[in-house]
Design a protein around this motif. Structure first.
Motif, PDB file in Angstrom:
ATOM      1  N   ASN A   1      45.482  79.048 -13.955  1.00 38.71           N
ATOM      2  CA  ASN A   1      46.409  80.174 -14.070  1.00 38.71           C
ATOM      3  C   ASN A   1      46.654  80.841 -12.726  1.00 38.71           C
ATOM      4  OD1 ASN A   1      48.161  81.346 -15.842  1.00 38.71           O
ATOM      5  ND2 ASN A   1      46.705  82.822 -16.674  1.00 38.71           N
ATOM      6  N   PHE A   2      46.652  80.024 -11.659  1.00 39.73           N
ATOM      7  CA  PHE A   2      46.965  80.460 -10.302  1.00 39.73           C
ATOM      8  C   PHE A   2      45.975  81.502  -9.770  1.00 39.73           C
ATOM      9  CE2 PHE A   2      51.045  79.024 -12.086  1.00 39.73           C
ATOM     10  CZ  PHE A   2      51.320  78.007 -11.195  1.00 39.73           C
ATOM     11  N   GLN A   3      44.741  81.440 -10.252  1.00 47.11           N
ATOM     12  CA  GLN A   3      43.702  82.321  -9.725  1.00 47.11           C
ATOM     13  C   GLN A   3      43.029  81.647  -8.533  1.00 47.11           C
ATOM     14  OE1 GLN A   3      41.064  83.186 -12.958  1.00 47.11           O
ATOM     15  NE2 GLN A   3      42.501  84.546 -13.983  1.00 47.11           N
ATOM     16  N   SER A   4      42.670  82.463  -7.538  1.00 49.68           N
ATOM     17  CA  SER A   4      41.979  81.926  -6.369  1.00 49.68           C
ATOM     18  C   SER A   4      40.587  81.461  -6.753  1.00 49.68           C
ATOM     19  CB  SER A   4      41.871  82.996  -5.281  1.00 49.68           C
ATOM     20  OG  SER A   4      43.141  83.356  -4.789  1.00 49.68           O
ATOM     21  N   SER A   5      40.114  80.421  -6.074  1.00 45.14           N
ATOM     22  CA  SER A   5      38.736  79.986  -6.280  1.00 45.14           C
ATOM     23  C   SER A   5      37.798  81.000  -5.648  1.00 45.14           C
ATOM     24  CB  SER A   5      38.521  78.612  -5.645  1.00 45.14           C
ATOM     25  OG  SER A   5      38.617  78.719  -4.222  1.00 45.14           O
ATOM     26  N   ASN A   6      36.521  80.919  -6.008  1.00 47.22           N
ATOM     27  CA  ASN A   6      35.536  81.828  -5.428  1.00 47.22           C
ATOM     28  C   ASN A   6      35.450  81.649  -3.914  1.00 47.22           C
ATOM     29  OD1 ASN A   6      34.878  82.967  -7.898  1.00 47.22           O
ATOM     30  ND2 ASN A   6      33.225  81.520  -8.300  1.00 47.22           N
TER      31      ASN A   6
ATOM     32  N   TYR B   1      36.463  83.873   1.556  1.00 43.04           N
ATOM     33  CA  TYR B   1      36.986  83.801   2.912  1.00 43.04           C
ATOM     34  C   TYR B   1      38.159  84.752   3.123  1.00 43.04           C
ATOM     35  CZ  TYR B   1      33.975  80.062   4.484  1.00 43.04           C
ATOM     36  OH  TYR B   1      32.883  79.329   4.872  1.00 43.04           O
ATOM     37  N   ASP B   2      38.923  85.017   2.077  1.00 43.05           N
ATOM     38  CA  ASP B   2      40.000  85.985   2.187  1.00 43.05           C
ATOM     39  C   ASP B   2      39.431  87.377   2.456  1.00 43.05           C
ATOM     40  OD1 ASP B   2      42.836  86.722   1.933  1.00 43.05           O
ATOM     41  OD2 ASP B   2      42.202  87.791   0.142  1.00 43.05           O
ATOM     42  N   ALA B   3      38.319  87.711   1.770  1.00 42.98           N
ATOM     43  CA  ALA B   3      37.676  89.015   1.980  1.00 42.98           C
ATOM     44  C   ALA B   3      37.131  89.131   3.400  1.00 42.98           C
ATOM     45  CB  ALA B   3      36.557  89.217   0.961  1.00 42.98           C
ATOM     46  N   VAL B   4      36.503  88.052   3.900  1.00 43.01           N
ATOM     47  CA  VAL B   4      35.972  88.061   5.266  1.00 43.01           C
ATOM     48  C   VAL B   4      37.106  88.221   6.270  1.00 43.01           C
ATOM     49  CG1 VAL B   4      34.747  86.740   7.025  1.00 43.01           C
ATOM     50  CG2 VAL B   4      33.945  86.676   4.659  1.00 43.01           C
ATOM     51  N   SER B   5      38.178  87.454   6.079  1.00 47.84           N
ATOM     52  CA  SER B   5      39.301  87.473   7.017  1.00 47.84           C
ATOM     53  C   SER B   5      39.972  88.838   7.064  1.00 47.84           C
ATOM     54  CB  SER B   5      40.316  86.396   6.621  1.00 47.84           C
ATOM     55  OG  SER B   5      41.424  86.412   7.479  1.00 47.84           O
ATOM     56  N   GLN B   6      40.190  89.431   5.896  1.00 45.81           N
ATOM     57  CA  GLN B   6      40.850  90.737   5.865  1.00 45.81           C
ATOM     58  C   GLN B   6      39.993  91.784   6.564  1.00 45.81           C
ATOM     59  OE1 GLN B   6      42.618  92.180   2.244  1.00 45.81           O
ATOM     60  NE2 GLN B   6      43.031  90.121   1.496  1.00 45.81           N
ATOM     61  N   ALA B   7      38.685  91.783   6.287  1.00 46.64           N
ATOM     62  CA  ALA B   7      37.796  92.762   6.915  1.00 46.64           C
ATOM     63  C   ALA B   7      37.716  92.532   8.420  1.00 46.64           C
ATOM     64  CB  ALA B   7      36.410  92.691   6.284  1.00 46.64           C
TER      65      ALA B   7
ATOM     66  N   ASP C   1      36.653  95.855  10.262  1.00 45.40           N
ATOM     67  CA  ASP C   1      35.979  96.694   9.269  1.00 45.40           C
ATOM     68  C   ASP C   1      34.546  96.212   9.077  1.00 45.40           C
ATOM     69  OD1 ASP C   1      35.158  98.198   7.125  1.00 45.40           O
ATOM     70  OD2 ASP C   1      36.895  97.741   5.863  1.00 45.40           O
ATOM     71  N   VAL C   2      33.651  96.683   9.932  1.00 43.12           N
ATOM     72  CA  VAL C   2      32.248  96.256   9.880  1.00 43.12           C
ATOM     73  C   VAL C   2      31.562  96.767   8.621  1.00 43.12           C
ATOM     74  CG1 VAL C   2      30.014  96.401  11.060  1.00 43.12           C
ATOM     75  CG2 VAL C   2      32.104  96.094  12.388  1.00 43.12           C
ATOM     76  N   ILE C   3      31.947  97.943   8.139  1.00 43.86           N
ATOM     77  CA  ILE C   3      31.329  98.499   6.930  1.00 43.86           C
ATOM     78  C   ILE C   3      31.551  97.558   5.745  1.00 43.86           C
ATOM     79  CG2 ILE C   3      31.437 100.387   5.257  1.00 43.86           C
ATOM     80  CD1 ILE C   3      32.113 102.262   7.562  1.00 43.86           C
ATOM     81  N   THR C   4      32.783  97.103   5.577  1.00 48.56           N
ATOM     82  CA  THR C   4      33.079  96.178   4.472  1.00 48.56           C
ATOM     83  C   THR C   4      32.340  94.854   4.653  1.00 48.56           C
ATOM     84  OG1 THR C   4      35.245  97.150   4.051  1.00 48.56           O
ATOM     85  CG2 THR C   4      34.905  94.887   3.308  1.00 48.56           C
ATOM     86  N   LEU C   5      32.260  94.361   5.876  1.00 51.67           N
ATOM     87  CA  LEU C   5      31.539  93.112   6.127  1.00 51.67           C
ATOM     88  C   LEU C   5      30.054  93.266   5.811  1.00 51.67           C
ATOM     89  CD1 LEU C   5      33.299  91.962   9.428  1.00 51.67           C
ATOM     90  CD2 LEU C   5      33.381  90.791   7.221  1.00 51.67           C
ATOM     91  N   ASN C   6      29.475  94.388   6.142  1.00 54.91           N
ATOM     92  CA  ASN C   6      28.063  94.610   5.820  1.00 54.91           C
ATOM     93  C   ASN C   6      27.845  94.703   4.313  1.00 54.91           C
ATOM     94  OD1 ASN C   6      26.383  94.650   8.204  1.00 54.91           O
ATOM     95  ND2 ASN C   6      27.520  96.456   8.869  1.00 54.91           N
TER      96      ASN C   6
ATOM     97  N   MET D   1      34.364  78.551   7.941  1.00 57.92           N
ATOM     98  CA  MET D   1      33.155  78.997   8.635  1.00 57.92           C
ATOM     99  C   MET D   1      33.299  78.806  10.135  1.00 57.92           C
ATOM    100  SD  MET D   1      29.233  77.688   8.103  1.00 57.92           S
ATOM    101  CE  MET D   1      29.661  76.001   8.532  1.00 57.92           C
ATOM    102  N   LEU D   2      33.928  77.701  10.536  1.00 50.67           N
ATOM    103  CA  LEU D   2      34.081  77.378  11.951  1.00 50.67           C
ATOM    104  C   LEU D   2      35.051  78.311  12.674  1.00 50.67           C
ATOM    105  CD1 LEU D   2      34.016  73.487  12.028  1.00 50.67           C
ATOM    106  CD2 LEU D   2      32.673  75.021  13.468  1.00 50.67           C
ATOM    107  N   ARG D   3      35.764  79.135  11.941  1.00 46.31           N
ATOM    108  CA  ARG D   3      36.620  80.117  12.595  1.00 46.31           C
ATOM    109  C   ARG D   3      35.798  81.181  13.312  1.00 46.31           C
ATOM    110  NH1 ARG D   3      40.586  82.633   8.352  1.00 46.31           N
ATOM    111  NH2 ARG D   3      41.323  83.691  10.235  1.00 46.31           N
ATOM    112  N   TYR D   4      34.548  81.366  12.879  1.00 42.37           N
ATOM    113  CA  TYR D   4      33.776  82.513  13.366  1.00 42.37           C
ATOM    114  C   TYR D   4      32.583  82.161  14.255  1.00 42.37           C
ATOM    115  CZ  TYR D   4      36.531  84.800   9.748  1.00 42.37           C
ATOM    116  OH  TYR D   4      37.583  85.253   8.989  1.00 42.37           O
TER     117      TYR D   4
END
Length: 293
Positions: free
Chosen positions: A71-76, A81-87, A92-97, A161-164
């Motif tokens: 149903n067009f939902q993103s995988s886990n 990675y979307d959450a990591v990239s946005q932060a 946004d270090v607080i969100t990353l922590n 992962m290799l982006r970071y």
């Protein structure tokens, strides 16, 4: 309310509603009409070797099919990675922590022997380290490289992962990474036809080779190999042509001086990059795009 979509139901929607292909057309030479109807009704579950020819028949890729099924939902993995990239993009270090703490809390739910929970933690620590200019532990960088060396191919998870992590690797590991990026990621570049992650990694690795490892020859070789890669060249083509179109819009918005300056800058940049074919295309496109009658 979202309705649960089975594999058969997903195929039926793609076949009948999206492609407007009949059962007879879809199954000819692959399976019987009754077998396809039972599959679409959720009464049977054909082997993947049967589903793939059906998807080929209706010109739907497996990734599109399975995305439709969910149903067009993103995988886990994609959501993580979307959450990591946005932060990271927001610094946004607080969100990353917070994300790191959440991962650490769930480490006991992963079966013993799997590396992924720790790799997730390393990814987040690397993103934080890049923002704060703090080092990654030797244990973490060694663990990540050992994992990467154990994999025959690198896919979406590994490449994200290799982006970071490149800036935190040793000179030896950076050289190894530089020499293996195109062979290990070849399936992702060519078969999956998505080179965005690889272009990002190449730039990060080259940056680390120059700025921290002082391996200038290796960096030069990596950039040269990226320039010879047809798929990565297409990224340059897209960027150049997008800029040309933006310049043309400026022209038609009444500022030909700025537009022509933008056009000249694009040609200068392509000249520096030795992109002869793109220069020809840009020069050919410009009179056509700036016609006023």
């Amino acid at each position: 309310m979202n309705e649960l979509i089975t594999s058969g139901h997903a195929f039926q929607i793609l076949r009948a509603k999206d492609r407007k292909i009949t059962v007879v057309q879809a199954c000819a030479g692959i399976m019987s009409e009754s077998s396809l109807r039972r599959f679409e009704q959720g009464k049977t579950s054909p082997y993947l070797v049967t589903i793939l020819p059906l998807l080929d028949r209706v010109r739907i890729s497996p990734s599109e099919f399975f995305t439709k099924e969910s149903n067009f939902q993103s995988s886990n993995v994609a959501s993580f990675y979307d959450a990591v990239s946005q932060a990271y993009n927001r610094r946004d270090v607080i969100t990353l922590n917070r994300l790191l703490s959440k991962i650490q809390e769930t480490h006991t739910t992963e079966p013993i022997g799997l590396p992924f929970n720790r790799l997730d933690q390393i990814t987040v620590r690397s993103a934080i380290g890049m923002i704060q200019s703090t080092p990654l532990s030797e244990a973490d960088s060694s663990f990540a490289v050992t994992y990467l060396k154990s994999q025959r191919n690198w896919f979406f998870y590994d490449l994200n992962m290799l982006r970071y992590i490149p800036l935190f690797l040793t000179k030896t590991d950076l050289v190894w990474l530089s020499q293996n990026i195109f062979s290990r990621a070849s399936a992702y570049i060519t078969v999956l036809n998505n080179a965005d992650l690889v272009t990002n990694i190449v730039l990060n690795v080259a940056t680390a080779l120059i700025a921290s490892a002082r391996e200038y020859d290796e960096a030069e070789d990596l950039l040269a190999r990226s320039h010879r890669n047809n798929v990565l060249q297409d990224k340059l083509e897209f960027s150049a042509h997008r800029k040309v179109l933006e310049a043309a819009l400026v022209f038609h918005q009444g500022d030909p001086t700025t537009a022509n300056k933008m056009h000249a800058q694009i040609l200068d940049a392509l000249e520096v990059l030795s992109a002869g074919w793109n220069i020809q295309q840009v020069e050919t496109m410009w009179p056509f795009l700036t016609k006023t009658n």
